[in-house]
Scaffold this motif. Structure first.
Motif, mmCIF file in Angstrom:
data_model
loop_
_atom_site.group_PDB
_atom_site.id
_atom_site.type_symbol
_atom_site.label_atom_id
_atom_site.label_comp_id
_atom_site.label_asym_id
_atom_site.label_seq_id
_atom_site.Cartn_x
_atom_site.Cartn_y
_atom_site.Cartn_z
ATOM 1 N N ALA A 183 0.836 -1.197 0.000
ATOM 2 C CA ALA A 183 0.000 0.000 0.000
ATOM 3 C C ALA A 183 0.868 1.244 0.000
ATOM 4 C CB ALA A 183 -0.926 0.013 1.217
ATOM 5 N N VAL A 184 0.302 2.332 -0.560
ATOM 6 C CA VAL A 184 0.901 3.664 -0.494
ATOM 7 C C VAL A 184 0.171 4.433 0.592
ATOM 8 C CG1 VAL A 184 1.415 5.784 -1.739
ATOM 9 C CG2 VAL A 184 1.467 3.604 -2.938
ATOM 10 N N VAL A 185 0.924 5.044 1.486
ATOM 11 C CA VAL A 185 0.367 5.714 2.659
ATOM 12 C C VAL A 185 0.724 7.192 2.599
ATOM 13 C CG1 VAL A 185 0.297 5.760 5.176
ATOM 14 C CG2 VAL A 185 0.617 3.590 3.973
ATOM 15 N N GLY A 186 -0.253 8.042 2.884
ATOM 16 C CA GLY A 186 -0.018 9.476 2.937
ATOM 17 C C GLY A 186 0.554 9.910 4.266
ATOM 18 N N GLN A 187 0.833 11.199 4.372
ATOM 19 C CA GLN A 187 1.411 11.715 5.610
ATOM 20 C C GLN A 187 0.467 11.598 6.792
ATOM 21 O OE1 GLN A 187 2.503 15.725 4.305
ATOM 22 N NE2 GLN A 187 4.661 15.143 4.395
ATOM 23 N N ASP A 188 -0.845 11.596 6.526
ATOM 24 C CA ASP A 188 -1.827 11.483 7.604
ATOM 25 C C ASP A 188 -2.118 10.048 7.992
ATOM 26 O OD1 ASP A 188 -3.025 10.780 5.262
ATOM 27 O OD2 ASP A 188 -4.746 12.131 5.444
ATOM 28 N N GLY A 189 -1.450 9.084 7.370
ATOM 29 C CA GLY A 189 -1.659 7.686 7.703
ATOM 30 C C GLY A 189 -2.765 7.010 6.928
ATOM 31 N N PHE A 222 -1.127 -0.804 10.358
ATOM 32 C CA PHE A 222 0.274 -0.652 9.964
ATOM 33 C C PHE A 222 0.513 0.699 9.292
ATOM 34 C CE2 PHE A 222 0.813 -5.506 9.670
ATOM 35 C CZ PHE A 222 1.362 -5.547 10.940
ATOM 36 N N ALA A 223 -0.443 1.136 8.471
ATOM 37 C CA ALA A 223 -0.281 2.400 7.747
ATOM 38 C C ALA A 223 -0.189 3.571 8.716
ATOM 39 C CB ALA A 223 -1.439 2.595 6.780
ATOM 40 N N THR A 224 -1.018 3.570 9.744
ATOM 41 C CA THR A 224 -0.982 4.651 10.732
ATOM 42 C C THR A 224 0.363 4.693 11.453
ATOM 43 O OG1 THR A 224 -3.378 4.445 11.054
ATOM 44 C CG2 THR A 224 -2.132 5.616 12.744
ATOM 45 N N THR A 225 0.840 3.515 11.866
ATOM 46 C CA THR A 225 2.130 3.461 12.563
ATOM 47 C C THR A 225 3.279 3.850 11.645
ATOM 48 O OG1 THR A 225 1.257 1.680 13.944
ATOM 49 C CG2 THR A 225 3.631 1.995 13.937
ATOM 50 N N ALA A 226 3.228 3.362 10.406
ATOM 51 C CA ALA A 226 4.313 3.656 9.460
ATOM 52 C C ALA A 226 4.381 5.134 9.141
ATOM 53 C CB ALA A 226 4.122 2.844 8.184
ATOM 54 N N ALA A 227 3.228 5.799 9.009
ATOM 55 C CA ALA A 227 3.231 7.234 8.714
ATOM 56 C C ALA A 227 3.896 8.023 9.835
ATOM 57 C CB ALA A 227 1.803 7.720 8.497
ATOM 58 N N LYS A 228 3.686 7.623 11.076
ATOM 59 C CA LYS A 228 4.320 8.313 12.201
ATOM 60 C C LYS A 228 5.834 8.075 12.206
ATOM 61 C CE LYS A 228 0.226 7.991 15.187
ATOM 62 N NZ LYS A 228 -0.312 7.430 16.456
ATOM 63 N N LYS A 229 6.225 6.834 11.987
ATOM 64 C CA LYS A 229 7.653 6.525 12.005
ATOM 65 C C LYS A 229 8.384 7.133 10.818
ATOM 66 C CE LYS A 229 7.307 2.182 14.594
ATOM 67 N NZ LYS A 229 8.222 2.598 15.686
ATOM 68 N N ALA A 230 7.696 7.294 9.688
ATOM 69 C CA ALA A 230 8.348 7.823 8.487
ATOM 70 C C ALA A 230 8.696 9.300 8.622
ATOM 71 C CB ALA A 230 7.452 7.616 7.271
ATOM 72 N N GLY A 284 5.865 13.247 0.675
ATOM 73 C CA GLY A 284 5.709 12.690 2.018
ATOM 74 C C GLY A 284 5.036 11.332 2.049
ATOM 75 N N LEU A 285 5.200 10.534 1.006
ATOM 76 C CA LEU A 285 4.547 9.233 0.942
ATOM 77 C C LEU A 285 5.413 8.166 1.601
ATOM 78 C CD1 LEU A 285 3.268 9.330 -2.760
ATOM 79 C CD2 LEU A 285 2.020 9.945 -0.685
ATOM 80 N N ALA A 286 4.758 7.090 1.981
ATOM 81 C CA ALA A 286 5.444 5.919 2.528
ATOM 82 C C ALA A 286 4.821 4.669 1.926
ATOM 83 C CB ALA A 286 5.348 5.882 4.051
ATOM 84 N N VAL A 287 5.555 3.576 2.009
ATOM 85 C CA VAL A 287 5.125 2.298 1.452
ATOM 86 C C VAL A 287 5.070 1.276 2.580
ATOM 87 C CG1 VAL A 287 5.732 0.425 -0.129
ATOM 88 C CG2 VAL A 287 6.062 2.796 -0.826
ATOM 89 N N VAL A 288 4.006 0.485 2.598
ATOM 90 C CA VAL A 288 3.851 -0.584 3.578
ATOM 91 C C VAL A 288 3.613 -1.884 2.832
ATOM 92 C CG1 VAL A 288 2.479 -1.492 5.477
ATOM 93 C CG2 VAL A 288 2.929 0.952 5.343
ATOM 94 N N ALA A 289 4.434 -2.894 3.104
ATOM 95 C CA ALA A 289 4.289 -4.228 2.516
ATOM 96 C C ALA A 289 3.988 -5.210 3.635
ATOM 97 C CB ALA A 289 5.551 -4.640 1.765
ATOM 98 N N MET A 290 2.906 -5.982 3.499
ATOM 99 C CA MET A 290 2.446 -6.867 4.575
ATOM 100 C C MET A 290 2.259 -8.282 4.032
ATOM 101 S SD MET A 290 -1.070 -6.569 6.817
ATOM 102 C CE MET A 290 -2.090 -7.132 5.450
#
Length: 746
Positions: A183-189, A222-230, A284-290
């Motif tokens: 998934a692609v995650v925005g800055q807001d998670g 995971f997306a919410t957590t990853a956005a904060k850590k990113a 400000g994007l992030a990527v999450v692979a699950m």
């Protein structure tokens, strides 16, 4: 006494180190292998997310660069109708969901292709700002997110026009396997796009529908957590010196569901160079692979080995320290006290002589000196047998053997991971899928390069002057780092214009009919040519020579091991480590793996992953993926191979072996450091002092005794020097003897 010298500091440091090592051994060896999900699988998902972030960043930056460069090429020529602009773009690039041309002053839509674009979301008044043309994300009515890219079309005497292109935020060419989602995650998670998870309405059974809902729930968490850590700084989010991926990345572990646990990796979009921001990284994007991983209930190991090893170290270390205290420190301090007593003039009480070693020799010498101070002659105090056996060096050797008896088995024998190590199938799958993703990335990079050449060639027909063609070539070369040189050849092979390095096309030959080809010049590297025909120029073509460093840079992926790109003859074209031009693969099984991927006539190409055991190289994970798909690079029939030893991965058996070896190495290091320190500071000066003390007791009154260090040995040396100064010399004894004889006769 000196803080670093003397007998006490080495023994104290050895005691502290052994206690600390016992604690480390009990904790690390006891906890190794207790994770139901191995660390290797978690790290693999992190690397998978990093691959997705690299692919997404490259795709976004490439799209923006292509749109800007194409608009610049159009603006440099004569005015072109909006429909012609979009038709030309559509014939060269198929990456955008929709394109449009808008007149900036009036907002009038001049032409459009593909899906309808949300033009009302564009603030035409802000286009004059520095960031007015920066890409932006918009959400469509159906809930999907689009990335809008902009470029200006400017012709003299005509109103400015805005070229708009929309692209999706899906990953280009990511191989997910059967159960992985990304998934692609925005800055807001919020999740902006997903791949790999079907909609609940698309499944048939209630159980499958529940699994999909659980996956969506876990992915959002995971997306919410990853956005904060990113949001953290890349340097602060990693251990010092870890290197690897330039952005923020890590792994997460989710809830357990139906015997499986979701494991995810996350990564922020990072530039190709450290500290260099790009268009994509500013979003400000992030990527999450699950991926769900089945837990192994037998993975939990007992802590008994670590506790037993720590207890054995405490026992052996206690015996060692006791020996050092009893046979080295205590006798030396006793000598120090006895020597100071004699120098103060207390000669009535005999010297307490230690039992063995150099301390016994020095104690015996002090006793003889005490008697000489009381008037006894020096030559009558010789002892026929001096206690030289079992000295301090022998004691240090015994202590070293004791500590080595604990360290050597840990370092060489115990917890050895043999050929029966269980390698999780998920690691083999990840190696295969990451290699397949890398293969698609290389193919797409070459296709993008040829598309750029085609775009340049389509606009080159209207330019006949060499200076105009050179300007276009130099502009393209500056915008893309993939080319070594760019030039235009006519039908006879004459260079009409060039930019960059010297052309290496065969002289006297016209442009090749192959879109992309590899030539062996007999040099240090292969030469990769891309050729695009110039329409309406009678066989002329634009030729681009790809930098081999550009190809090799695509292959540098952490956690993938050695990577090679080979042609249909299994000759190496590119690699992530050093190689020779067109050399063969290291061994026959890798060659067989490349052939087994289906790059033979009559077989459908397919990626494959294999776990090799034995063969002299130990356990090894290997994967191969051929070029699959269209484009100019599809005809190359290249294959990408990757392999790495399983011992490099954080598998429980190897982790336990590495920790066991580390404990043994730490034990040997502590013993060598402290016992060596003790030998240099105490034992060696003590042996020298024993010889000097015996010589002094034998009658040597001329040799001055100098202390080497301000410690216990130095203090005993000073005491002996003071005693030497109090003893009468041979001349004094002779004079005293003559005087006594004359007095007797009188």
């Amino acid at each position: 006494m000196s803080l670093l010298g003397g007998i006490r500091p080495p023994i104290a440091v050895l005691s502290v180190l052994l206690l600390a090592l016992a604690g480390i051994t009990a904790l690390t060896l006891g906890r190794a292998g207790q994770e139901a999900v191995p660390q290797a699988i978690k790290s693999s998902q992190q690397h998978f997310a990093e691959d997705g972030a690299i692919a997404l960043r490259a795709s976004i930056d490439e799209s923006v660069t292509d749109l800007t460069r194409t608009a610049g090429l159009f603006s440099a020529g004569e005015p072109v109708p909006a429909d012609a602009v979009l038709d030309k773009i559509g014939s060269v690039y198929q990456k955008w969901m929709g394109t449009a041309v808008v007149e900036i002053s009036s907002g009038k839509l001049l032409a459009a292709r593909g899906e309808n674009l949300p033009l009302t979301a564009i603030d035409r008044g802000a286009l004059a700002d520095e960031d007015g043309l920066a890409p932006r994300m918009v959400r469509l009515e159906n809930g999907e997110t689009r990335l809008l890219s902009f470029a200006l079309l400017t012709w003299k005497g005509q109103p400015q026009q805005l070229l708009v292109a929309s692209g999706s935020l899906r990953f280009p060419g990511i191989s997910l396997g059967k159960f992985r989602s990304i998934a692609v995650v925005g800055q807001d998670g919020k999740v902006l796009s997903t791949d790999g998870i079907p909609e609940p309405e698309q499944v048939l059974t209630d159980l499958q529908r529940d699994e999909v809902k659980q996956s969506n729930k876990q992915l959002r968490s995971f997306a919410t957590t990853a956005a904060k850590k990113a949001r953290a700084h890349p340097l602060k989010s990693k251990e010092p010196g870890s290197g690897g991926f330039l952005g923020v990345s890590g792994h997460l572990t989710g809830e357990r569901y139906l015997g499986e646990r979701a494991v995810a990796g996350y990564a922020s979009l990072a530039g190709p160079e450290a500290g260099k921001a790009t268009v994509a990284t500013r979003l400000g994007l992030a990527v999450v692979a699950m991926v769900p991983v089945a837990e192994d209930p037998t993975a939990t190991s007992s802590s008994a080995f670590g506790i037993l090893a720590a207890a054995a170290l405490l026992l052996i270390g206690g015996v060692t320290v006791f020996l050092l205290l009893r046979t080295v420190q205590r006798p030396l301090i006793q000598l120090f006290l006895e020597g100071r007593r004699l120098t103060r003039g207390d000669l009535e009480r005999p010297v307490s002589v230690p039992r063995r070693g150099e301390a016994a020799r020095i104690g015996a010498a002090l006793e003889r000196l005490r008697r000489q101070l009381l008037g006894a002659p020096a030559d009558t105090q010789r002892e026929p047998g001096r206690r030289r056996r079992f000295g301090s060096r022998t004691l240090l050797a015994v202590c070293a053997v004791l500590l080595l008896a604990w360290s050597a088995p840990l370092m060489l024998l115990l917890n050895r991971a043999g050929d029966t190590v269980v390698v999780p199938q998920q690691l083999v799958n990840d190696q295969r899928e990451r290699t397949d993703t890398l293969t698609d990335r290389v193919r797409r990079a070459l296709n993008e390069g040829h598309a750029d050449l085609t775009s340049v060639a389509s606009l080159m027909g209207d330019r006949t002057e060499a200076s105009d063609m050179t300007t276009v070539l130099e502009s393209t070369l500056n915008q893309h780092a993939r080319y070594q040189s760019l030039y235009v050849l006519d039908a006879q092979g004459k260079v009409l214009a060039e930019a960059g390095g010297d052309p290496r096309s065969p002289s006297g030959k016209g442009p090749s009919d192959e879109a992309i080809r590899v030539v062996d010049e007999g040099g240090k590297e292969p030469v990769i040519f891309g050729t695009a025909e110039v329409p309406g120029r009678e066989g002329a073509a634009v030729v681009g020579e790809f930098r081999i460093e550009f190809l090799n840079s695509l292959l540098k992926r952490p956690g993938l091991g050695a990577v090679r790109v080979v042609d249909e003859k299994r000759r190496v074209i590119g690699a992530n480590t050093g190689y020779r031009e067109f050399e063969g693969l290291p061994n026959g099984r890798l060659k067989a793996l490349a052939e087994g991927t289906g790059q033979k006539v009559g077989l459908s190409p397919r990626p494959s992953g294999v776990l090799y055991r034995g063969g002299g190289d130990g356990i090894e994970i290997a994967a191969a993926a051929p070029f699959v798909g269209g484009g100019a690079a599809g005809s190359l029939r290249w294959t990408v191979l990757s392999w790495q030893p399983a011992s490099n991965l954080a598998i429980p058996e190897y982790s336990l072996q590495n920790r066991t070896v580390l404990a043994g190495l730490l034990g040997i290091t502590a013993a060598a450091a402290c016992l060596g320190w003790l030998h240099i500071v105490v034992v060696r000066p003590l042996r020298h002092l024993a010889d000097q003390a015996e010589a002094l007791a034998d009658g040597d009154r001329r040799t001055v005794l100098y202390p080497r260090h301000h410690d216990e040995v130095g203090a005993v040396t000073r005491s002996l020097e003071l005693l030497r100064q109090q003893l009468p010399t041979g001349t004094q004894r002779k004079r005293d003897g003559v005087t006594a004889g004359l007095a007797g006769r009188n």
